[in-house]
Write an enzyme that holds these catalytic residues in place. Structure first.
Site, PDB file in Angstrom:
ATOM      1  N   LYS A  79      71.525  64.056  18.611  1.00 27.09           N
ATOM      2  CA  LYS A  79      70.650  64.836  17.730  1.00 27.09           C
ATOM      3  C   LYS A  79      70.460  66.228  18.330  1.00 27.09           C
ATOM      4  O   LYS A  79      70.284  66.365  19.552  1.00 27.09           O
ATOM      5  CB  LYS A  79      69.311  64.114  17.579  1.00 27.09           C
ATOM      6  N   SER A 154      63.911  62.277  10.431  1.00 28.34           N
ATOM      7  CA  SER A 154      64.638  63.514  10.663  1.00 28.34           C
ATOM      8  C   SER A 154      65.978  63.332  11.366  1.00 28.34           C
ATOM      9  O   SER A 154      66.783  64.267  11.366  1.00 28.34           O
ATOM     10  CB  SER A 154      63.767  64.453  11.485  1.00 28.34           C
ATOM     11  N   SER A 178      61.512  58.676  12.693  1.00 34.40           N
ATOM     12  CA  SER A 178      62.753  59.441  12.510  1.00 34.40           C
ATOM     13  C   SER A 178      64.039  58.796  12.995  1.00 34.40           C
ATOM     14  O   SER A 178      65.115  59.325  12.725  1.00 34.40           O
ATOM     15  CB  SER A 178      62.622  60.808  13.165  1.00 34.40           C
TER      16      SER A 178
END
Ligand code: GLN
Length: 493
Positions: A79, A154, A178
């Site tokens: 990420k 996210s 997330s």
């Protein structure tokens, strides 16, 4: 070949090299990227050289009879809020669009030291604030099961990259859901560890009392391998727990007994099976619960009456911490700086005006407001008290059961652009947020599909540091069902 465990087997016996698998993953990555958009930065050159080094290291280790690190040669995605030395780390924000960290986060360093291969940095909602990966300053990510739908967020880029087989596994971060919610939307496994089990050093801070880094993969075993690699004490993170980490993957062998969960008690949180949960989700989760009974577990009805206060509590605490954490993006030391300003104040203002998107600004404003004199007691302090009550609900529940289950999210993946008001987006995290507030570990595993063929995830929650138990129960469920074996229809020829 799509899972870490499959790769490992073939790699160790010399059937494939890391270079071959990495090349295959990179070619899928670039082929599917125009459709899915999982990545902000792909790192094919880095991946290629790391794969060659991994193949060489395997030769050396084999010759000398030494153990081979579990992630050697495995192509992974990270990420883009995890700092990677020399590789741009944007956090999905214009503020950090050009930011190249001079240091490596503890978790990515651990992966590198084990010889893992990095194929790129994945897309996210700006500063990890969001639940759909539509709020990235770069581009939205699409769901590999249906390109008109969001992948969740996210960590939507990481979940989509796993589902689209653009990597064999990935790291995400989870502040309010997330990792688990995008895992659920994309039909993959995602785990949020106990707060403090995994170092946050080098994870760009959103809400520091809630943020945790965790893995996403195609199976519980893959996620256990990744967790083992990143967990453990880190003196660079003051909230890191000082304890020895077991090998989480090792106990997860083939499930042979007919009742592998005999003696286990599974609690269903009543408050998560009613209002606001889509009928298709509820039906599938009820089937999963019935499946636990066939595995020998006793299913118990549990009430967590304060669960419903999780979302409002989180939307006071998380923005408060975010408003403090994001104060550092002032254009002075690093990140974006608006060059035309005439005074220092004007420079601050125009830099932050230009650098942050609407959702991030909303959170900074809410956080600043609830922390301000006169409102602190009414909002922030009260929220902290409710946080304690939510924790108490869990403590009480775990005196009666070993593991709790809920749907991971109230719905399946929704169409891009369909949620325009912030509140409807916030409510997606109904089931995941209380877990962050209490600092507990939880995992999302695929448990079925809705009538449109979109994946549904089951959330399992364990007491603090109960990762081994959580993985054992999730693995028994997964290995006696076939949901995790399905692949997106998009690329099946
Ligand atoms: N969707 C939640 C939010 O917008 C959670 C985000 C996260 O876990 N990083 O804050």
């Amino acid at each position: 070949m799509r899972s870490i465990s499959q790769f490992r087997q073939a790699f160790l016996c010399g059937d494939v090299s890391s270079e071959e698998v990495t090349a295959a993953v990179l070619s899928r990555l670039s082929e599917r990227e125009p459709q899915v958009g999982s990545f902000i930065t792909a790192t094919p050159e880095l991946a290629h050289s790391q794969a060659m080094a991994a193949d060489e290291q395997l030769r050396v280790l084999k010759d000398s009879g030494q153990p081979v690190p579990p992630l050697l040669g495995v192509p992974l995605a990270l990420k883009d809020n995890l700092c990677t030395a020399g590789v741009r780390t944007t956090c999905g924000s214009r503020t950090l669009a050009q930011f190249v960290p001079p240091y490596e986060s503890t978790v990515t360093l651990a992966l590198r030291q084990q010889g893992a291969v990095v194929v790129g940095k994945t897309n996210l909602d700006e500063f990890a604030m969001g639940g759909s990966t539509e709020h990235s300053a770069f581009h939205p990510t699409r769901n590999p099961w249906n390109l008109a739908r969001v992948p969740g967020g996210s960590s939507g880029g990481s979940a989509a990259a796993v589902a689209a087989e653009q990597c064999l596994g990935a790291l995400g971060s989870d502040t309010g859901g997330s990792i688990r919610q995008p895992a659920s939307f994309c039909g993959v496994v995602g785990l949020k560890p106990t707060y403090g089990l995994v170092s946050r050093f080098g994870l760009v801070a959103f809400a520091s009392s809630l943020d945790q880094v965790g893995p996403l993969g195609h199976s519980v075993q893959d996620v256990a391998l990744l967790l083992t690699a990143i967990a453990g004490h880190d003196p660079k993170d003051a909230t890191s727990l000082r304890l020895a980490v077991p090998d989480y993957a090792q106990p997860l062998g083939a499930v042979e007994e007919s009742r592998p969960l005999a003696g286990k008690r599974i609690g269903v949180i009543r408050e998560t099976m009613g209002e606001g949960v889509a009928a298709s989700v509820r039906g599938v989760v009820e089937q999963a619960i019935a499946h636990f009974e066939t595995l020998g577990a006793a299913v118990v009805d549990i009430s967590c009456p304060r669960f419903a206060y999780g979302v409002p509590t989180y939307y006071i605490i998380a923005p408060s911490e975010a408003s403090a954490n994001l104060a550092r993006y002032d254009g002075v030391k690093y990140g974006l700086r608006q060059p035309d300003a005439k005074t220092l104040l004007e420079m601050y203002e125009s830099t932050r005006e230009e650098g942050f998107g609407a959702e991030v600004k909303r959170r900074i404003m809410v956080g600043t407001y609830v922390l301000s004199a006169g409102y602190y007691d009414a909002f922030y302090l009260k929220a902290q008290k409710v946080r304690t009550l939510i924790k108490e609900d869990f403590v009480k529940a775990f005196t009666q059961v070993d593991v709790l289950v809920t749907p991971t999210a109230p719905t399946t993946a929704f169409p891009l652009g369909s949620k325009s008001d912030p509140l409807s987006m916030y409510l997606l995290d109904l089931m995941t947020i209380p877990v962050n507030l209490a600092g507990l570990p939880a995992i999302s595993v695929p448990c079925g599909y809705d009538p449109d063929g979109l994946p549904i995830g089951l959330q399992l929650i364990a007491p603090s540091l109960g990762e081994a138990r959580l993985l054992h129960v999730a693995h028994a469920y997964e290995q006696t069902t076939t949901w995790h074996q399905r692949r997106s229809p998009l690329w099946q020829s």
